[in-house]
Design a protein around this motif. Structure first.
Motif, PDB file in Angstrom:
ATOM      1  N   GLU A  10       0.834  -1.203   0.000  1.00 21.81           N
ATOM      2  CA  GLU A  10       0.000   0.000   0.000  1.00 21.81           C
ATOM      3  C   GLU A  10       0.873   1.259   0.000  1.00 21.81           C
ATOM      4  OE1 GLU A  10      -2.842  -0.396   3.266  1.00 21.81           O
ATOM      5  OE2 GLU A  10      -2.915  -2.549   2.823  1.00 21.81           O
ATOM      6  N   GLN A  11       1.973   1.231   0.742  1.00 16.23           N
ATOM      7  CA  GLN A  11       2.897   2.365   0.748  1.00 16.23           C
ATOM      8  C   GLN A  11       3.506   2.580  -0.635  1.00 16.23           C
ATOM      9  OE1 GLN A  11       5.800   1.432   3.744  1.00 16.23           O
ATOM     10  NE2 GLN A  11       4.330   1.527   5.434  1.00 16.23           N
ATOM     11  N   LEU A  12       3.883   1.478  -1.292  1.00 14.40           N
ATOM     12  CA  LEU A  12       4.501   1.586  -2.613  1.00 14.40           C
ATOM     13  C   LEU A  12       3.506   2.097  -3.649  1.00 14.40           C
ATOM     14  CD1 LEU A  12       6.590  -1.728  -2.597  1.00 14.40           C
ATOM     15  CD2 LEU A  12       7.448   0.611  -2.351  1.00 14.40           C
ATOM     16  N   ILE A  13       2.240   1.709  -3.529  1.00 16.45           N
ATOM     17  CA  ILE A  13       1.222   2.232  -4.445  1.00 16.45           C
ATOM     18  C   ILE A  13       1.103   3.744  -4.281  1.00 16.45           C
ATOM     19  CG2 ILE A  13      -1.236   2.226  -5.012  1.00 16.45           C
ATOM     20  CD1 ILE A  13      -1.300  -0.721  -4.148  1.00 16.45           C
ATOM     21  N   ALA A  14       1.119   4.213  -3.034  1.00 18.52           N
ATOM     22  CA  ALA A  14       1.032   5.652  -2.779  1.00 18.52           C
ATOM     23  C   ALA A  14       2.226   6.376  -3.390  1.00 18.52           C
ATOM     24  CB  ALA A  14       0.953   5.911  -1.279  1.00 18.52           C
ATOM     25  N   LEU A  15       3.422   5.802  -3.262  1.00 19.52           N
ATOM     26  CA  LEU A  15       4.613   6.411  -3.847  1.00 19.52           C
ATOM     27  C   LEU A  15       4.533   6.422  -5.369  1.00 19.52           C
ATOM     28  CD1 LEU A  15       7.401   4.837  -1.571  1.00 19.52           C
ATOM     29  CD2 LEU A  15       6.600   7.201  -1.553  1.00 19.52           C
ATOM     30  N   LEU A  16       4.002   5.336  -5.926  1.00 19.92           N
ATOM     31  CA  LEU A  16       3.863   5.260  -7.381  1.00 19.92           C
ATOM     32  C   LEU A  16       2.858   6.295  -7.877  1.00 19.92           C
ATOM     33  CD1 LEU A  16       4.449   3.847 -10.084  1.00 19.92           C
ATOM     34  CD2 LEU A  16       2.617   2.221  -9.537  1.00 19.92           C
ATOM     35  N   ALA A  17       1.737   6.426  -7.183  1.00 14.82           N
ATOM     36  CA  ALA A  17       0.731   7.403  -7.580  1.00 14.82           C
ATOM     37  C   ALA A  17       1.300   8.820  -7.542  1.00 14.82           C
ATOM     38  CB  ALA A  17      -0.490   7.291  -6.661  1.00 14.82           C
ATOM     39  N   ARG A  18       2.131   9.085  -6.530  1.00 13.60           N
ATOM     40  CA  ARG A  18       2.747  10.413  -6.416  1.00 13.60           C
ATOM     41  C   ARG A  18       3.733  10.641  -7.560  1.00 13.60           C
ATOM     42  NH1 ARG A  18       5.879  11.151  -1.043  1.00 13.60           N
ATOM     43  NH2 ARG A  18       3.767  10.677  -0.277  1.00 13.60           N
ATOM     44  N   GLN A  19       4.571   9.644  -7.840  1.00 11.94           N
ATOM     45  CA  GLN A  19       5.576   9.813  -8.890  1.00 11.94           C
ATOM     46  C   GLN A  19       4.925   9.969 -10.262  1.00 11.94           C
ATOM     47  OE1 GLN A  19       9.403   7.895  -8.736  1.00 11.94           O
ATOM     48  NE2 GLN A  19       9.123   7.020 -10.780  1.00 11.94           N
ATOM     49  N   GLU A  20       3.862   9.198 -10.504  1.00 12.55           N
ATOM     50  CA  GLU A  20       3.194   9.257 -11.804  1.00 12.55           C
ATOM     51  C   GLU A  20       2.171  10.389 -11.878  1.00 12.55           C
ATOM     52  OE1 GLU A  20       3.935   7.208 -14.482  1.00 12.55           O
ATOM     53  OE2 GLU A  20       5.626   6.642 -13.181  1.00 12.55           O
ATOM     54  N   ARG A  21       2.032  11.144 -10.776  1.00 18.89           N
ATOM     55  CA  ARG A  21       1.105  12.273 -10.703  1.00 18.89           C
ATOM     56  C   ARG A  21      -0.323  11.854 -11.038  1.00 18.89           C
ATOM     57  NH1 ARG A  21       4.847  17.071 -13.492  1.00 18.89           N
ATOM     58  NH2 ARG A  21       6.580  16.901 -11.998  1.00 18.89           N
ATOM     59  N   LEU A  22      -0.728  10.764 -10.414  1.00 21.86           N
ATOM     60  CA  LEU A  22      -2.081  10.251 -10.612  1.00 21.86           C
ATOM     61  C   LEU A  22      -3.008  10.942  -9.615  1.00 21.86           C
ATOM     62  CD1 LEU A  22      -1.295   6.429 -10.892  1.00 21.86           C
ATOM     63  CD2 LEU A  22      -1.360   8.125 -12.729  1.00 21.86           C
ATOM     64  N   LYS A  23      -3.856  11.800 -10.118  1.00 23.99           N
ATOM     65  CA  LYS A  23      -4.752  12.540  -9.232  1.00 23.99           C
ATOM     66  C   LYS A  23      -5.985  11.716  -8.871  1.00 23.99           C
ATOM     67  CE  LYS A  23      -3.259  17.114 -10.789  1.00 23.99           C
ATOM     68  NZ  LYS A  23      -3.682  18.405 -11.393  1.00 23.99           N
ATOM     69  N   ARG A  24      -6.618  11.105  -9.879  1.00 24.29           N
ATOM     70  CA  ARG A  24      -7.812  10.293  -9.660  1.00 24.29           C
ATOM     71  C   ARG A  24      -7.687   9.024 -10.506  1.00 24.29           C
ATOM     72  NH1 ARG A  24     -11.333  10.911  -5.751  1.00 24.29           N
ATOM     73  NH2 ARG A  24     -13.195  10.661  -7.040  1.00 24.29           N
ATOM     74  N   PHE A  25      -8.005   7.889  -9.924  1.00 29.56           N
ATOM     75  CA  PHE A  25      -7.935   6.638 -10.680  1.00 29.56           C
ATOM     76  C   PHE A  25      -8.809   5.579 -10.019  1.00 29.56           C
ATOM     77  CE2 PHE A  25      -4.419   6.742  -7.658  1.00 29.56           C
ATOM     78  CZ  PHE A  25      -4.428   5.481  -7.054  1.00 29.56           C
ATOM     79  N   SER A  26      -9.099   4.540 -10.772  1.00 30.80           N
ATOM     80  CA  SER A  26      -9.793   3.378 -10.238  1.00 30.80           C
ATOM     81  C   SER A  26      -8.751   2.349  -9.848  1.00 30.80           C
ATOM     82  CB  SER A  26     -10.747   2.796 -11.290  1.00 30.80           C
ATOM     83  OG  SER A  26     -11.744   3.731 -11.635  1.00 30.80           O
ATOM     84  N   ILE A  27      -9.102   1.488  -8.910  1.00 34.13           N
ATOM     85  CA  ILE A  27      -8.159   0.472  -8.458  1.00 34.13           C
ATOM     86  C   ILE A  27      -8.891  -0.856  -8.323  1.00 34.13           C
ATOM     87  CG2 ILE A  27      -8.489   0.947  -5.987  1.00 34.13           C
ATOM     88  CD1 ILE A  27      -5.432   0.418  -5.661  1.00 34.13           C
ATOM     89  N   GLY A  28      -8.211  -1.922  -8.737  1.00 36.60           N
ATOM     90  CA  GLY A  28      -8.801  -3.247  -8.650  1.00 36.60           C
ATOM     91  C   GLY A  28      -7.810  -4.235  -8.087  1.00 36.60           C
ATOM     92  N   GLY A  29      -8.330  -5.246  -7.408  1.00 34.80           N
ATOM     93  CA  GLY A  29      -7.467  -6.282  -6.850  1.00 34.80           C
ATOM     94  C   GLY A  29      -8.153  -7.627  -6.894  1.00 34.80           C
ATOM     95  N   ILE A  30      -7.356  -8.666  -7.016  1.00 33.40           N
ATOM     96  CA  ILE A  30      -7.867 -10.033  -7.017  1.00 33.40           C
ATOM     97  C   ILE A  30      -7.350 -10.762  -5.784  1.00 33.40           C
ATOM     98  CG2 ILE A  30      -5.973 -10.798  -8.532  1.00 33.40           C
ATOM     99  CD1 ILE A  30      -7.852 -12.964  -9.605  1.00 33.40           C
ATOM    100  N   SER A  31      -8.224 -11.515  -5.137  1.00 33.56           N
ATOM    101  CA  SER A  31      -7.862 -12.342  -3.983  1.00 33.56           C
ATOM    102  C   SER A  31      -7.174 -11.484  -2.926  1.00 33.56           C
ATOM    103  CB  SER A  31      -6.990 -13.510  -4.447  1.00 33.56           C
ATOM    104  OG  SER A  31      -6.874 -14.495  -3.444  1.00 33.56           O
ATOM    105  N   THR A  32      -5.947 -11.816  -2.535  1.00 32.58           N
ATOM    106  CA  THR A  32      -5.220 -11.009  -1.565  1.00 32.58           C
ATOM    107  C   THR A  32      -5.118  -9.549  -2.003  1.00 32.58           C
ATOM    108  OG1 THR A  32      -3.901 -12.923  -0.892  1.00 32.58           O
ATOM    109  CG2 THR A  32      -3.008 -10.745  -0.376  1.00 32.58           C
ATOM    110  N   GLY A  33      -4.922  -9.343  -3.290  1.00 34.67           N
ATOM    111  CA  GLY A  33      -4.813  -7.987  -3.812  1.00 34.67           C
ATOM    112  C   GLY A  33      -6.076  -7.164  -3.617  1.00 34.67           C
ATOM    113  N   SER A  34      -7.218  -7.831  -3.453  1.00 35.62           N
ATOM    114  CA  SER A  34      -8.467  -7.094  -3.247  1.00 35.62           C
ATOM    115  C   SER A  34      -8.460  -6.371  -1.906  1.00 35.62           C
ATOM    116  CB  SER A  34      -9.664  -8.045  -3.328  1.00 35.62           C
ATOM    117  OG  SER A  34      -9.675  -8.962  -2.247  1.00 35.62           O
ATOM    118  N   ALA A  35      -7.882  -6.992  -0.873  1.00 40.84           N
ATOM    119  CA  ALA A  35      -7.795  -6.342   0.438  1.00 40.84           C
ATOM    120  C   ALA A  35      -6.891  -5.121   0.365  1.00 40.84           C
ATOM    121  CB  ALA A  35      -7.284  -7.326   1.486  1.00 40.84           C
TER     122      ALA A  35
END
Length: 343
Positions: free
Chosen positions: A120-145
């Motif tokens: 979750e921390q790495l996703i936040a860092l990635l969103a900041r680096q890629e300047r993602l202001k708004r996006f949808s997110i999906g996860g499967i199985s463990t990734g869904s949590a």
């Protein structure tokens, strides 16, 4: 004096013990490992790139243009599980997939932490680096949590949530996946502490996949290889332990996962393998009923199991439909079956 057949038997057992000991030592010292460089050469995609974030060289697949959707894989998987969906969604979206450490082609984490919270921390860092202001997110199985908790932690970023075969509610004992006593013994005494052979991954995939036409030798080989990075056994065990601890910790000290799910307010699409090879459709309905969003929908796919993106590639059409970007918008999803979860 021992008879000759008895002595021969003892000698054979001794040789077997020595051979097994040598095998165990070789396995634990990564004699059967594949270098990260070689794995990347074999399995990276035409859209692969590597982003260094927080001490991790994170492997991502980034393709398409338009509204952004980020996809998070599950346990014993990699971002390649999304291949078919990513290809379809990229017609109208920018699709970003990640290999969460220690899986897939991402490098080691210099912090030494391997856990869902770290992802979750790495996703936040990635969103900041890629300047993602708004996006949808999906996860499967463990990734869904992980996708769900990221949504709750970043309500200003996430527009919609996609949950695929998501074990986010208490599962009645009678519906919980069963593991044979023999497999449990082998997992605890051989596979986890020593080595998971290719046969283990074939068994695992066969158990999780209902649509056997997609259970190819290439898929088994890829899954096996992706778990052969140097040191992967230890890091995988660390992630698994953290996963189990977090599930217990949320229930004892904070909110349960189901309570967290009830706090979700963004539009949520629940996709489920109708064959229920891991979790039955009734669990998917309970997930859908628990979501706190006013717009929530469950769509199932008969004949598909736990690896839904591989088993039902056309399910991507329903994601595009739900996000309002599919062609020829209709009142119902174009591919799957809408489940009535009101009962």
């Amino acid at each position: 004096m021992l008879k000759r057949p008895v002595m021969a038997g003892i000698a054979a057992l001794a040789l077997l013990a020595v051979g097994f000991g040598a095998f165990a030592l070789a396995a634990r010292t990564d004699a059967f490992a594949i270098s990260l460089e070689d794995l990347r050469h074999r399995y990276q995609t035409a859209h692969s790139r590597y982003v260094t974030l927080g001490g991790v060289q994170l492997h991502i697949d980034d393709r398409g243009a338009g509204p952004v959707i980020m996809l998070i894989h599950g346990h014993y998987q990699s971002l390649r599980i999304w291949d078919a969906w990513a290809q379809q969604l990229a017609r109208d979206h920018r699709v970003i997939r990640i290999d969460m450490p220690p899986y897939g082609l991402s490098g080691p984490d210099r912090t030494g932490e391997y856990s869902p919270r770290r992802v979750e921390q790495l996703i936040a860092l990635l969103a900041r680096q890629e300047r993602l202001k708004r996006f949808s997110i999906g996860g499967i199985s463990t990734g869904s949590a992980i996708a769900m908790r990221y949504t709750l932690a970043h309500p200003d970023q996430v527009e919609s949530l996609i949950l695929v075969n998501a074990p986010l509610v208490p599962i009645p004992p009678g519906l919980q996946p069963k593991t044979s006593a023999m497999l449990g013994f082998l997992e605890n005494t051989l596979f986890r502490p020593i080595y998971r052979p290719k046969a283990f991954y074939r068994y695992l995939l066969n158990r999780l996949i209902a649509n056997k036409s997609v259970l190819t030798d290439d898929l088994v080989q890829q899954t096996y290889d992706m778990h052969r990075k140097p040191g992967n056994g230890a890091t995988l065990d660390q992630f698994t332990s953290a996963l189990r601890f977090e599930a217990s910790d949320y229930g004892k000290r904070s909110q349960t996962t189901a309570q967290q799910l009830g706090s979700v307010r963004v539009p949520t699409l629940v996709l489920w393998g109708g064959a229920g090879s891991m979790l039955p459709v009734s669990v998917g309905c309970e997930v859908t009923r628990t979501v706190g969003a006013s717009r929530r929908l469950m769509v199932s796919f008969p004949g598909a199991g736990h690896f839904l993106p591989i088993e039902a590639p056309d399910a991507a059409e329903d994601i595009a439909w739900f996000l309002g970007t599919g062609s020829g918008q209709s009142a119902r999803p174009p591919a799957g079956t809408v489940q009535d979860c009101t009962r």
